[in-house]
Design an enzyme around this catalytic site. Structure first.
Site, PDB file in Angstrom:
ATOM      1  N   LYS A  79      67.410  13.728  -1.825  1.00 49.79           N
ATOM      2  CA  LYS A  79      66.767  14.547  -2.862  1.00 49.79           C
ATOM      3  C   LYS A  79      67.440  14.304  -4.210  1.00 49.79           C
ATOM      4  CE  LYS A  79      65.400  19.369  -3.746  1.00 49.79           C
ATOM      5  NZ  LYS A  79      65.433  20.759  -3.217  1.00 49.79           N
ATOM      6  N   SER A 154      61.220  23.275  -2.825  1.00 49.97           N
ATOM      7  CA  SER A 154      61.333  22.240  -3.835  1.00 49.97           C
ATOM      8  C   SER A 154      61.568  20.845  -3.239  1.00 49.97           C
ATOM      9  CB  SER A 154      62.491  22.576  -4.783  1.00 49.97           C
ATOM     10  OG  SER A 154      63.722  22.631  -4.072  1.00 49.97           O
ATOM     11  N   SER A 178      63.620  26.034   0.467  1.00 50.01           N
ATOM     12  CA  SER A 178      63.180  24.734  -0.063  1.00 50.01           C
ATOM     13  C   SER A 178      63.326  23.557   0.881  1.00 50.01           C
ATOM     14  CB  SER A 178      63.928  24.427  -1.367  1.00 50.01           C
ATOM     15  OG  SER A 178      63.474  25.273  -2.387  1.00 50.01           O
TER      16      SER A 178
END
Length: 485
Positions: A79, A154, A178
């Site tokens: 990420k 996210s 997330s």
């Protein structure tokens, strides 16, 4: 058959039998990215040259007869809020569009020690603020099961890259759901470990008392291997916990006879669709057939979790994001005549709407005259939410419920209504407030869209969560379904 139809343990065996090379795996990953990335848009930055060079080195190590670890040569995505030395890290924000870190996050160092191969950096909501991946400054990631739907957020890029077969597994971060929410939307396995289990050093902070890095994978077994690799005490992170890291894979026995499951009535109430509720009830029947027992319980303070979370996380974000001022690194406005104007214009031009919204909310909650009414009250509510979990865990081994109240929604459907968007995390947020671990695993479909089952455990008892998740996975075939891209 695609190499990504295999589990990590299968690929490990093929590599050591010399039926497969690390270079084959890496090339397969980039080949798949070349085929589907134009539709999915999961990656922000690819690291092709370095990945291929690493693969070549690892193949040379193997040819010398060395025995390597289980994750050796496995392609992984990271990420884009986890810093990687020499590889652009943007947090999907304009304000960090050219940020090139000079060090690696601790989890990235641990991946290097495990000898995985980093394929690239994955898209996300800007500074991890969002539930749909629509808040990225660069692109909207799409759900591999339906390209008109969001992948969740996210960590939407992290979940979509695994679901679409671009990488074997990925790292995400979870502040209020997330990892688990996008894992549910994309039909993969996502674990938020206990707060402190995995180092946050090198994770660009959103809300420091809530953020936690965790693995997103196709199977529970792969998830256990990856969490094993990234866990442990880190002197660089003062919130990292000094607790032993068990062998998570040894918990995957399939035996859950006599296990006691709590099902909170609040998690199956208003806002949860009939299809989601039914998938949870069907899942409980599967767990019952394996010898577990379940009872309905109450987590009475869950109704305050959403308000508590948005006050606390926004307050911490307003402090953490103050470092992005245009002075030291990142984007700087070209049109400022004073220092104060530099700050104002840099932030106005560099941050997106959702980030500005949360900074303003957090600054208000921390301001003189409002601190006791909002921030202090939210901390008190957080204590009550944590106590609810402690009370339930005195009698039960795990808590089970849905991960999200609905399947993935359409792109653009909720972006103009932030309050409706925030409610999407209502089932995952209490876990972060209490600091306990939770996993989302595939448990059904609604009109072709995946649904997720959330299993929550006691502090530092990820092993029991994995035991339950693995037993359920072995008794069903939801994890074997793949999107047709």
């Amino acid at each position: 058959m695609s190499l990504f139809d295999y589990k990590v343990s299968d690929l490990h065996e093929l590599i050591h039998k010399k039926e497969l090379t690390v270079s084959d795996l890496v090339e397969e990953s980039y080949k798949r990215i070349g085929q589907v990335e134009v539709k999915v848009k999961a990656f922000l930055t690819l690291d092709e040259e370095r990945a291929r060079a690493t693969a070549k080195l690892q193949d040379e190590k193997l040819s010398s007869g060395d025995s390597r670890g289980l994750l050796f040569g496995m392609p992984i995505g990271v990420k884009d809020n986890i810093v990687t030395k020499g590889l652009r890290t943007t947090c999907a924000s304009k304000i960090l569009e050219n940020f090139d870190p000079i060090y690696d996050a601790t989890v990235v160092q641990k991946l290097q020690q495990a000898e995985t191969v980093t394929i690239g950096k994955l898209n996300m909501d800007e500074f991890a603020m969002g539930s749909s991946n629509e808040n990225s400054h660069y692109q909207k990631t799409r759900n591999p099961w339906n390209l008109e739907r969001v992948p969740g957020g996210s960590s939407g890029g992290s979940a979509a890259s695994v679901a679409s077969g671009e990488v074997l597994f990925s790292l995400g971060s979870d502040t209020g759901g997330s990892i688990r929410q996008p894992a549910s939307f994309c039909g993969v396995v996502g674990m938020k470990p206990t707060y402190g289990r995995v180092s946050r050093f090198g994770l660009v902070a959103f809300a420091s008392s809530l953020d936690q890095i965790g693995p997103i994978t196709r199977t529970v077994e792969d998830n256990a291997y990856l969490l094993q690799a990234i866990s442990g005490l880190d002197p660089m992170d003062s919130t990292s916990a000094n607790v032993d890291v068990p062998n998570f894979s040894s918990a995957l026995t399939g035996d859950i006879k006599g296990l006691k499951i709590a099902v909170p009535k609040e998690y199956l109430g208003e806002g949860v669709t009939d299809a989601v509720r039914q998938s949870v009830m069907d899942s409980l029947k599967v767990l019952e057939s394996l010898g577990a027992e379940w009872e309905e319980v109450s987590l009475p303070h869950s109704k305050y979790a959403l308000a508590t979370y948005y006050l606390l996380s926004s307050s911490e974000a307003s402090a953490n994001l103050a470092r992005f001022d245009g002075v030291r690194y990142g984007y700087r406005t070209q049109d400022a005549e004073s220092l104060i104007e530099l700050y104002k214009k840099t932030r106005a031009e560099g941050f997106g709407d959702e980030v500005k919204r949360r900074i303003m909310l957090g600054t208000f909650a921390l301001s003189s005259g409002y601190y006791d009414a909002y921030y202090k009250k939210a901390q008190q509510a957080r204590t009550l939410i944590k106590k609810d979990f402690e009370d339930v865990f005195e009698k039960y081994d795990v808590i089970v419920g849905p991960t999200t109240p609905t399947p993935a929604f359409k792109i653009g459907e909720k972006i103009d209504d932030p309050l409706t968007m925030y409610i999407n995390d209502i089932l995952t947020i209490p876990v972060n407030l209490a600091g306990v671990p939770g996993i989302s695993i595939p448990c059904g479909f609604d009109a072709g869209l995946p649904l997720g089952l959330q299993i929550i455990g006691k502090h530092f008892d990820e092993a029991t969560i994995y035991r339950v998740a693995h037993a359920f996975e072995q008794a069903t075939d939801f994890h074997k379904q793949k999107p047709e891209l």
